[in-house]
Design an enzyme around this catalytic site. Structure first.
Site, PDB file in Angstrom:
ATOM      1  N   ASN A 147     -72.838 -55.269 -47.855  1.00 33.83           N
ATOM      2  CA  ASN A 147     -73.923 -54.496 -47.093  1.00 33.83           C
ATOM      3  C   ASN A 147     -74.211 -53.013 -48.784  1.00 33.83           C
ATOM      4  O   ASN A 147     -74.556 -52.865 -48.329  1.00 33.83           O
ATOM      5  CB  ASN A 147     -73.566 -54.036 -46.274  1.00 33.83           C
ATOM      6  CG  ASN A 147     -72.396 -53.436 -46.545  1.00 33.83           C
ATOM      7  OD1 ASN A 147     -71.466 -53.471 -47.578  1.00 33.83           O
ATOM      8  ND2 ASN A 147     -71.541 -52.823 -44.779  1.00 33.83           N
ATOM      9  N   ARG A 285     -66.874 -42.946 -48.385  1.00 30.70           N
ATOM     10  CA  ARG A 285     -66.018 -42.664 -47.716  1.00 30.70           C
ATOM     11  C   ARG A 285     -65.605 -40.892 -47.791  1.00 30.70           C
ATOM     12  O   ARG A 285     -65.809 -40.475 -48.590  1.00 30.70           O
ATOM     13  CB  ARG A 285     -64.608 -43.481 -48.066  1.00 30.70           C
ATOM     14  CG  ARG A 285     -64.120 -44.555 -48.108  1.00 30.70           C
ATOM     15  CD  ARG A 285     -64.420 -45.062 -46.006  1.00 30.70           C
ATOM     16  NE  ARG A 285     -64.416 -46.607 -46.086  1.00 30.70           N
ATOM     17  CZ  ARG A 285     -65.657 -46.873 -46.014  1.00 30.70           C
ATOM     18  NH1 ARG A 285     -66.741 -46.617 -46.238  1.00 30.70           N
ATOM     19  NH2 ARG A 285     -65.884 -48.056 -45.707  1.00 30.70           N
ATOM     20  N   GLN A 314     -63.005 -41.403 -37.690  1.00 30.11           N
ATOM     21  CA  GLN A 314     -64.564 -42.276 -37.067  1.00 30.11           C
ATOM     22  C   GLN A 314     -64.408 -43.084 -35.963  1.00 30.11           C
ATOM     23  O   GLN A 314     -62.821 -43.796 -35.939  1.00 30.11           O
ATOM     24  CB  GLN A 314     -64.901 -43.211 -38.370  1.00 30.11           C
ATOM     25  CG  GLN A 314     -65.494 -42.522 -39.263  1.00 30.11           C
ATOM     26  CD  GLN A 314     -66.495 -43.240 -40.554  1.00 30.11           C
ATOM     27  OE1 GLN A 314     -67.058 -43.086 -41.370  1.00 30.11           O
ATOM     28  NE2 GLN A 314     -66.824 -44.836 -40.116  1.00 30.11           N
ATOM     29  N   HIS A 333     -71.636 -43.477 -39.003  1.00 27.37           N
ATOM     30  CA  HIS A 333     -71.583 -45.020 -40.422  1.00 27.37           C
ATOM     31  C   HIS A 333     -72.203 -45.884 -40.444  1.00 27.37           C
ATOM     32  O   HIS A 333     -72.143 -46.785 -38.943  1.00 27.37           O
ATOM     33  CB  HIS A 333     -70.666 -45.381 -40.153  1.00 27.37           C
ATOM     34  CG  HIS A 333     -69.439 -46.014 -41.483  1.00 27.37           C
ATOM     35  ND1 HIS A 333     -68.155 -45.870 -42.119  1.00 27.37           N
ATOM     36  CD2 HIS A 333     -70.414 -46.598 -42.828  1.00 27.37           C
ATOM     37  CE1 HIS A 333     -68.420 -46.592 -43.073  1.00 27.37           C
ATOM     38  NE2 HIS A 333     -68.942 -46.673 -43.333  1.00 27.37           N
TER      39      HIS A 333
HETATM   40  P1  NDP Z   1     -67.420 -51.780 -56.090  1.00 25.50           P
HETATM   41  O1  NDP Z   1     -65.909 -52.753 -55.737  1.00 25.50           O
HETATM   42  O2  NDP Z   1     -68.398 -52.808 -56.137  1.00 25.50           O
HETATM   43  O3  NDP Z   1     -67.750 -50.532 -57.379  1.00 25.50           O
HETATM   44  C1  NDP Z   1     -66.641 -49.585 -56.698  1.00 25.50           C
HETATM   45  C2  NDP Z   1     -66.433 -49.205 -57.977  1.00 25.50           C
HETATM   46  O4  NDP Z   1     -65.988 -47.940 -58.179  1.00 25.50           O
HETATM   47  C3  NDP Z   1     -65.974 -49.724 -59.465  1.00 25.50           C
HETATM   48  O5  NDP Z   1     -66.895 -49.192 -60.519  1.00 25.50           O
HETATM   49  C4  NDP Z   1     -65.367 -48.783 -59.211  1.00 25.50           C
HETATM   50  O6  NDP Z   1     -64.858 -48.706 -61.175  1.00 25.50           O
HETATM   51  C5  NDP Z   1     -65.521 -47.679 -59.394  1.00 25.50           C
HETATM   52  N1  NDP Z   1     -64.366 -46.958 -59.202  1.00 25.50           N
HETATM   53  C6  NDP Z   1     -62.977 -47.124 -58.283  1.00 25.50           C
HETATM   54  N2  NDP Z   1     -62.691 -45.567 -59.163  1.00 25.50           N
HETATM   55  C7  NDP Z   1     -62.650 -44.713 -59.256  1.00 25.50           C
HETATM   56  C8  NDP Z   1     -62.480 -43.578 -60.166  1.00 25.50           C
HETATM   57  N3  NDP Z   1     -61.967 -42.982 -60.261  1.00 25.50           N
HETATM   58  N4  NDP Z   1     -63.794 -43.248 -60.416  1.00 25.50           N
HETATM   59  C9  NDP Z   1     -65.430 -43.598 -60.665  1.00 25.50           C
HETATM   60  N5  NDP Z   1     -64.790 -44.488 -60.545  1.00 25.50           N
HETATM   61  C10 NDP Z   1     -63.907 -45.221 -59.740  1.00 25.50           C
HETATM   62  O7  NDP Z   1     -67.846 -51.432 -54.555  1.00 25.50           O
HETATM   63  P2  NDP Z   1     -68.800 -51.279 -53.992  1.00 25.50           P
HETATM   64  O8  NDP Z   1     -70.062 -50.223 -54.836  1.00 25.50           O
HETATM   65  O9  NDP Z   1     -69.822 -53.037 -53.425  1.00 25.50           O
HETATM   66  O10 NDP Z   1     -68.741 -50.053 -52.643  1.00 25.50           O
HETATM   67  C11 NDP Z   1     -68.397 -49.102 -53.183  1.00 25.50           C
HETATM   68  C12 NDP Z   1     -67.373 -47.993 -52.209  1.00 25.50           C
HETATM   69  O11 NDP Z   1     -68.518 -47.942 -50.823  1.00 25.50           O
HETATM   70  C13 NDP Z   1     -66.595 -49.416 -50.945  1.00 25.50           C
HETATM   71  O12 NDP Z   1     -65.148 -48.786 -51.263  1.00 25.50           O
HETATM   72  C14 NDP Z   1     -66.948 -48.016 -49.851  1.00 25.50           C
HETATM   73  O13 NDP Z   1     -65.959 -47.289 -49.456  1.00 25.50           O
HETATM   74  C15 NDP Z   1     -67.903 -47.685 -49.517  1.00 25.50           C
HETATM   75  N6  NDP Z   1     -69.303 -48.352 -48.441  1.00 25.50           N
HETATM   76  C16 NDP Z   1     -69.865 -47.524 -47.796  1.00 25.50           C
HETATM   77  C17 NDP Z   1     -69.890 -48.729 -46.742  1.00 25.50           C
HETATM   78  C18 NDP Z   1     -70.837 -47.609 -45.699  1.00 25.50           C
HETATM   79  O14 NDP Z   1     -71.578 -49.250 -45.018  1.00 25.50           O
HETATM   80  N7  NDP Z   1     -71.289 -46.580 -46.348  1.00 25.50           N
HETATM   81  C19 NDP Z   1     -71.342 -50.252 -47.315  1.00 25.50           C
HETATM   82  C20 NDP Z   1     -69.925 -50.521 -48.009  1.00 25.50           C
HETATM   83  C21 NDP Z   1     -69.476 -49.858 -48.816  1.00 25.50           C
HETATM   84  P3  NDP Z   1     -64.518 -50.078 -62.278  1.00 25.50           P
HETATM   85  O15 NDP Z   1     -64.377 -51.349 -61.278  1.00 25.50           O
HETATM   86  O16 NDP Z   1     -65.447 -50.161 -63.096  1.00 25.50           O
HETATM   87  O17 NDP Z   1     -62.686 -49.669 -62.029  1.00 25.50           O
END
Ligand code: NDP
Length: 386
Positions: A147, A285, A314, A333
């Site tokens: 998603n 989140r 939630q 959500h």
């Molecule tokens: P990804 O794992 O593709 O991307 C997450 C990114 O966050 C990675 O690039 C990671 O960095 C980076 N990251 C982690 N910690 C930090 C930090 N401290 N500072 C900056 N960047 C950081 O996940 P998605 O993009 O698929 O999803 C992201 C989040 O979105 C999920 O974890 C979830 O909480 C939320 N989400 C919400 C949904 C909704 O329905 N509202 C649905 C799906 C997801 P790197 O990999 O470079 O270490």
């Protein structure tokens, strides 16, 4: 025979839909970057149907029951007398969704002696205490990418909604008004604004790509830098931290997972570093933002708008201050659970269960915790308490 305990959000108030607004879903061959869509051996549902609520059962019942397993589906998840708490005791697999999270706390994991697999039908497994999962050797998996684009589209919608003052203007129409001045007194163009994402993973990068045609200046911060050709293609400005990026942006979107590094990141101090009148969109989140600091920033005008679809807890209680704070465009959500997304995560859940019950490895990109440590996607994107 295993007991599979599945916690899903409640059905629509008028029951499961008998017909749908559209007859089919567009076909997607693969995700950006090449990852394949879920590849279950079969599915027992109609893509485009409501699968994420209790009666939808993620389309899993006949598959599980034919294989001799027991499927318990409930939305009753809070408190010691809830169906979830009672059924958890001898469940081998728990399936939950971030939209209606069954919080798998350390205490609950300790009680669930047979628990082997905590499966997130969606993305984001922070409702599972990962340290406890590691300690008790519970595998945690989620349907990576299912998603991400759904959320990215919601982010773009919310940015435009806030900047252009869409929701309050729509309200004037519903009230029978034609109050143009009231509508436009807070309306701007997004063009030429500076927009930054905290994290440029699957969602963050998809947001950047979708915003590029709006002729904005794009910024990002992340733990790892994007490839130089992507930075060049999107004309991105990289900042080492969110605090470095915040003062430069008119709009900030949060797309990082919730883990110890990001919890409480947007507090009074960081909000105070943003430009006065900036907009903040958080579909990642809720706990990445300090709840009351957001309210204060909207009331003082430090933030011109806040939108998102993630809350804590939630479902949010009726008196949650984000329901009534000014200049907000909150939704429940929902961004990652469109009917389009449900078809993908139901298929991904089925794929993970097929592999798990066949004793085959779960796809690396779906794994968060395995064999007592962070694994796969989890090892890359999450951190645990030191
Ligand atoms: P990804 O794992 O593709 O991307 C997450 C990114 O966050 C990675 O690039 C990671 O960095 C980076 N990251 C982690 N910690 C930090 C930090 N401290 N500072 C900056 N960047 C950081 O996940 P998605 O993009 O698929 O999803 C992201 C989040 O979105 C999920 O974890 C979830 O909480 C939320 N989400 C919400 C949904 C909704 O329905 N509202 C649905 C799906 C997801 P790197 O990999 O470079 O270490």
């Amino acid at each position: 025979m295993a007991k599979v305990l599945c916690v899903l959000y409640a059905d629509p108030v008028d029951g499961q839909p008998k017909t749908y607004a559209r007859d089919d879903l567009p076909k997607i061959d693969h995700y950006p970057g090449g990852q394949t869509l879920p590849t279950p051996k079969a599915i027992d549902f109609q893509p485009g149907a409501l699968l994420g609520s209790v009666s939808g059962e993620l389309g899993l019942r006949s598959f599980l029951e034919k294989a001799g397993h027991e499927l318990v589906v409930t939305s009753d998840k809070e408190g010691p007398n809830s169906v979830f708490e009672k059924e958890l005791v001898d469940a081998e697999v728990v399936i939950s969704q971030p939209f209606w999270p069954a919080y798998l706390t350390a205490e609950r994991i300790a009680k669930a002696k047979k628990l082997k697999l905590a499966l997130t039908a969606g993305i984001g497994s922070d409702h599972v205490d990962l340290d406890a999962a590691i300690k008790h050797k519970v595998t945690v998996a989620e349907v990576t990418y299912c998603n991400s684009i759904s959320v990215a589209e919601h982010v773009v919608m919310m940015i435009l909604g806030l900047v252009r003052n869409y929701l309050p203007s729509h309200e004037w129409v519903r009230k029978g008004g034609w109050n143009i001045a009231d509508c436009v007194a807070r309306a701007y163009d997004l063009e030429a604004m500076h927009v930054g994402t905290v994290a440029a993973g699957r969602i963050g990068l998809a947001v950047l790509r979708r915003l590029k045609p709006f002729d904005v200046h794009l910024h990002y911060t992340d733990r790892h830098r994007l490839p130089a050709e992507v930075e060049k293609e999107l004309n991105l400005t990289f900042h080492p931290t969110a605090a470095d990026m915040a003062p430069h942006c008119d709009v900030v979107t949060i797309n990082a997972p919730l883990h110890p590094e990001t919890e409480g990141l947007f507090n009074d101090a960081l909000l105070g570093k943003m430009k006065r009148g900036a907009y903040l969109v958080n579909t990642a989140r809720a706990k990445i933002c300090d709840r009351d600091a957001i309210v204060r920033a909207l009331e003082s005008g430090q933030l011109a708008g806040y939108a998102g679809d993630v809350w804590f807890p939630q479902p949010a209680p009726a008196d949650h201050p984000w329901r009534t704070m000014p200049h907000q465009g909150m939704t429940p959500h929902i961004s990652g659970t469109t009917l389009s997304a449900q078809a993908r995560y139901a298929a991904g859940t089925r794929e993970i269960l097929e592999d798990y019950f066949a004793g085959k490895p779960i796809r690396d990109e779906y794994l968060i915790v395995d064999s007592g440590k962070l694994a796969g996607t989890g090892a890359h994107s999450y951190s645990v308490k030191k």
